[in-house]
Motif scaffolding. Structure first.
Motif, PDB file in Angstrom:
ATOM      1  N   SER A  49     -44.728   7.961  44.395  1.00  0.00           N
ATOM      2  CA  SER A  49     -45.505   6.946  43.679  1.00  0.00           C
ATOM      3  C   SER A  49     -45.713   5.720  44.557  1.00  0.00           C
ATOM      4  O   SER A  49     -45.006   5.521  45.534  1.00  0.00           O
ATOM      5  CB  SER A  49     -44.795   6.536  42.386  1.00  0.00           C
ATOM      6  OG  SER A  49     -43.617   5.823  42.660  1.00  0.00           O
ATOM      7  N   GLN A  50     -46.683   4.932  44.168  1.00  0.00           N
ATOM      8  CA  GLN A  50     -46.931   3.686  44.890  1.00  0.00           C
ATOM      9  C   GLN A  50     -45.819   2.698  44.583  1.00  0.00           C
ATOM     10  O   GLN A  50     -45.115   2.820  43.589  1.00  0.00           O
ATOM     11  CB  GLN A  50     -48.276   3.106  44.509  1.00  0.00           C
ATOM     12  CG  GLN A  50     -48.314   2.595  43.078  1.00  0.00           C
ATOM     13  CD  GLN A  50     -49.682   2.071  42.713  1.00  0.00           C
ATOM     14  OE1 GLN A  50     -50.679   2.475  43.269  1.00  0.00           O
ATOM     15  NE2 GLN A  50     -49.727   1.168  41.757  1.00  0.00           N
ATOM     16  N   SER A  51     -45.679   1.730  45.452  1.00  0.00           N
ATOM     17  CA  SER A  51     -44.704   0.663  45.245  1.00  0.00           C
ATOM     18  C   SER A  51     -45.150  -0.531  46.076  1.00  0.00           C
ATOM     19  O   SER A  51     -46.235  -0.530  46.655  1.00  0.00           O
ATOM     20  CB  SER A  51     -43.302   1.119  45.658  1.00  0.00           C
ATOM     21  OG  SER A  51     -42.350   0.160  45.268  1.00  0.00           O
ATOM     22  N   THR A  52     -44.290  -1.532  46.144  1.00  0.00           N
ATOM     23  CA  THR A  52     -44.577  -2.732  46.914  1.00  0.00           C
ATOM     24  C   THR A  52     -43.331  -3.124  47.685  1.00  0.00           C
ATOM     25  O   THR A  52     -42.234  -3.145  47.129  1.00  0.00           O
ATOM     26  CB  THR A  52     -45.001  -3.889  45.988  1.00  0.00           C
ATOM     27  OG1 THR A  52     -46.166  -3.495  45.268  1.00  0.00           O
ATOM     28  CG2 THR A  52     -45.302  -5.145  46.764  1.00  0.00           C
ATOM     29  N   LEU A  53     -43.506  -3.422  48.958  1.00  0.00           N
ATOM     30  CA  LEU A  53     -42.431  -3.945  49.783  1.00  0.00           C
ATOM     31  C   LEU A  53     -42.626  -5.450  49.840  1.00  0.00           C
ATOM     32  O   LEU A  53     -43.706  -5.927  50.195  1.00  0.00           O
ATOM     33  CB  LEU A  53     -42.491  -3.335  51.187  1.00  0.00           C
ATOM     34  CG  LEU A  53     -41.388  -3.719  52.163  1.00  0.00           C
ATOM     35  CD1 LEU A  53     -40.014  -3.285  51.653  1.00  0.00           C
ATOM     36  CD2 LEU A  53     -41.655  -3.076  53.524  1.00  0.00           C
ATOM     37  N   THR A  54     -41.597  -6.189  49.464  1.00  0.00           N
ATOM     38  CA  THR A  54     -41.693  -7.647  49.431  1.00  0.00           C
ATOM     39  C   THR A  54     -40.900  -8.241  50.585  1.00  0.00           C
ATOM     40  O   THR A  54     -39.710  -7.965  50.735  1.00  0.00           O
ATOM     41  CB  THR A  54     -41.168  -8.202  48.092  1.00  0.00           C
ATOM     42  OG1 THR A  54     -41.945  -7.636  47.032  1.00  0.00           O
ATOM     43  CG2 THR A  54     -41.267  -9.717  48.054  1.00  0.00           C
ATOM     44  N   PHE A  55     -41.575  -9.037  51.394  1.00  0.00           N
ATOM     45  CA  PHE A  55     -40.934  -9.759  52.489  1.00  0.00           C
ATOM     46  C   PHE A  55     -40.715 -11.198  52.025  1.00  0.00           C
ATOM     47  O   PHE A  55     -41.586 -11.785  51.385  1.00  0.00           O
ATOM     48  CB  PHE A  55     -41.820  -9.759  53.736  1.00  0.00           C
ATOM     49  CG  PHE A  55     -41.929  -8.419  54.388  1.00  0.00           C
ATOM     50  CD1 PHE A  55     -40.977  -8.001  55.311  1.00  0.00           C
ATOM     51  CD2 PHE A  55     -42.973  -7.559  54.084  1.00  0.00           C
ATOM     52  CE1 PHE A  55     -41.063  -6.757  55.921  1.00  0.00           C
ATOM     53  CE2 PHE A  55     -43.072  -6.316  54.674  1.00  0.00           C
ATOM     54  CZ  PHE A  55     -42.109  -5.919  55.602  1.00  0.00           C
ATOM     55  N   SER A  56     -39.556 -11.762  52.371  1.00  0.00           N
ATOM     56  CA  SER A  56     -39.282 -13.140  51.994  1.00  0.00           C
ATOM     57  C   SER A  56     -38.711 -13.911  53.175  1.00  0.00           C
ATOM     58  O   SER A  56     -37.948 -13.379  53.972  1.00  0.00           O
ATOM     59  CB  SER A  56     -38.321 -13.198  50.810  1.00  0.00           C
ATOM     60  OG  SER A  56     -37.111 -12.555  51.113  1.00  0.00           O
ATOM     61  N   ASP A  57     -39.117 -15.151  53.259  1.00  0.00           N
ATOM     62  CA  ASP A  57     -38.638 -16.068  54.279  1.00  0.00           C
ATOM     63  C   ASP A  57     -38.016 -17.245  53.546  1.00  0.00           C
ATOM     64  O   ASP A  57     -38.720 -18.115  53.032  1.00  0.00           O
ATOM     65  CB  ASP A  57     -39.797 -16.526  55.167  1.00  0.00           C
ATOM     66  CG  ASP A  57     -39.363 -17.481  56.256  1.00  0.00           C
ATOM     67  OD1 ASP A  57     -38.209 -17.952  56.231  1.00  0.00           O
ATOM     68  OD2 ASP A  57     -40.187 -17.762  57.137  1.00  0.00           O
ATOM     69  N   SER A  58     -36.686 -17.246  53.469  1.00  0.00           N
ATOM     70  CA  SER A  58     -36.006 -18.265  52.679  1.00  0.00           C
ATOM     71  C   SER A  58     -36.200 -19.670  53.243  1.00  0.00           C
ATOM     72  O   SER A  58     -36.158 -20.650  52.503  1.00  0.00           O
ATOM     73  CB  SER A  58     -34.516 -17.941  52.560  1.00  0.00           C
ATOM     74  OG  SER A  58     -33.941 -17.863  53.846  1.00  0.00           O
ATOM     75  N   GLY A  59     -36.438 -19.773  54.551  1.00  0.00           N
ATOM     76  CA  GLY A  59     -36.641 -21.089  55.151  1.00  0.00           C
ATOM     77  C   GLY A  59     -37.862 -21.799  54.606  1.00  0.00           C
ATOM     78  O   GLY A  59     -37.906 -23.027  54.525  1.00  0.00           O
ATOM     79  N   TYR A  60     -38.872 -21.031  54.216  1.00  0.00           N
ATOM     80  CA  TYR A  60     -40.101 -21.625  53.692  1.00  0.00           C
ATOM     81  C   TYR A  60     -40.326 -21.283  52.231  1.00  0.00           C
ATOM     82  O   TYR A  60     -41.357 -21.617  51.657  1.00  0.00           O
ATOM     83  CB  TYR A  60     -41.315 -21.145  54.502  1.00  0.00           C
ATOM     84  CG  TYR A  60     -41.277 -21.625  55.926  1.00  0.00           C
ATOM     85  CD1 TYR A  60     -41.672 -22.917  56.251  1.00  0.00           C
ATOM     86  CD2 TYR A  60     -40.832 -20.790  56.938  1.00  0.00           C
ATOM     87  CE1 TYR A  60     -41.631 -23.361  57.558  1.00  0.00           C
ATOM     88  CE2 TYR A  60     -40.781 -21.230  58.256  1.00  0.00           C
ATOM     89  CZ  TYR A  60     -41.192 -22.508  58.554  1.00  0.00           C
ATOM     90  OH  TYR A  60     -41.138 -22.946  59.851  1.00  0.00           O
ATOM     91  N   ASN A  61     -39.354 -20.546  51.630  1.00  0.00           N
ATOM     92  CA  ASN A  61     -39.462 -20.128  50.241  1.00  0.00           C
ATOM     93  C   ASN A  61     -40.786 -19.398  49.999  1.00  0.00           C
ATOM     94  O   ASN A  61     -41.531 -19.705  49.069  1.00  0.00           O
ATOM     95  CB  ASN A  61     -39.305 -21.316  49.290  1.00  0.00           C
ATOM     96  CG  ASN A  61     -38.931 -20.880  47.895  1.00  0.00           C
ATOM     97  OD1 ASN A  61     -38.380 -19.797  47.706  1.00  0.00           O
ATOM     98  ND2 ASN A  61     -39.240 -21.701  46.909  1.00  0.00           N
TER      99      ASN A  61
END
Length: 173
Positions: A76-88
């Protein structure tokens, strides 16, 4: 592997499983950016909405895994979420069913990645392959260990093992 002590135990590693040989060979022949990719780990994860499956934002261990993390997204489809806590900041990357994603460079080293619970809409299987860090490659301090691991991995004689969810939460596979 002992992630906390940063030690590899070679004696129990028998290689990637036979079923993965066709996947690796297809990547080598069809994806130019992976023609020199030498995976030494394969991690299969099943995500099911009813179980609340997800993976918290994390970096895969830098001391052992190299520049490229390769995931085949199945069922199934999905989403990969990238996060950069330094810039929120968050960036969502769609992963269509049967897609292949390569996480490398800044996406690998500066941005944490996650699969959010709300992005699991139906059963999903993720096959992630990892290569060794430079320390274990040609010219690296642990080149001899790396050479042996790559040789075993690419023999495709490995046995699959199951790991508890506790271990997955602690070590991301």
């Amino acid at each position: 592997m002992n992630f906390k002590k940063r030690k590899l135990k070679q004696e129990n590693f028998t290689g990637l499983p036979q079923f993965s040989k066709v996947l690796v060979e297809r990547m080598w022949s069809m994806v130019p950016a992976l023609s020199d990719f030498q995976p030494v780990e394969l991690c299969n994860l099943e995500y099911v909405p009813a179980r609340g499956s997800s993976i918290d934002p994390h970096f895969d261990d830098f001391w052992v895994w190299g520049d490229r993390l390769v995931t085949l997204n199945l069922l199934s489809q999905s989403t990969l979420t990238f996060s950069d806590s330094g810039y929120n900041t968050e960036v969502s990357v769609p992963m269509p069913r049967r897609s292949l994603i390569i996480v490398r460079g800044p996406a690998r080293y500066k941005w944490k990645h996650a699969i959010k619970r709300e992005d699991i809409i139906s059963r999903r299987i993720a096959i992630t392959l990892r290569e060794l860090a430079p320390e274990f490659c040609e010219g690296g301090e642990n080149q001899s260990v790396g050479s042996e691991l790559i040789k075993r991995a690419l023999s495709f004689q490995g046995k699959s093992i199951q790991v508890s969810m506790k271990v997955l939460k602690d070590h991301e596979c």
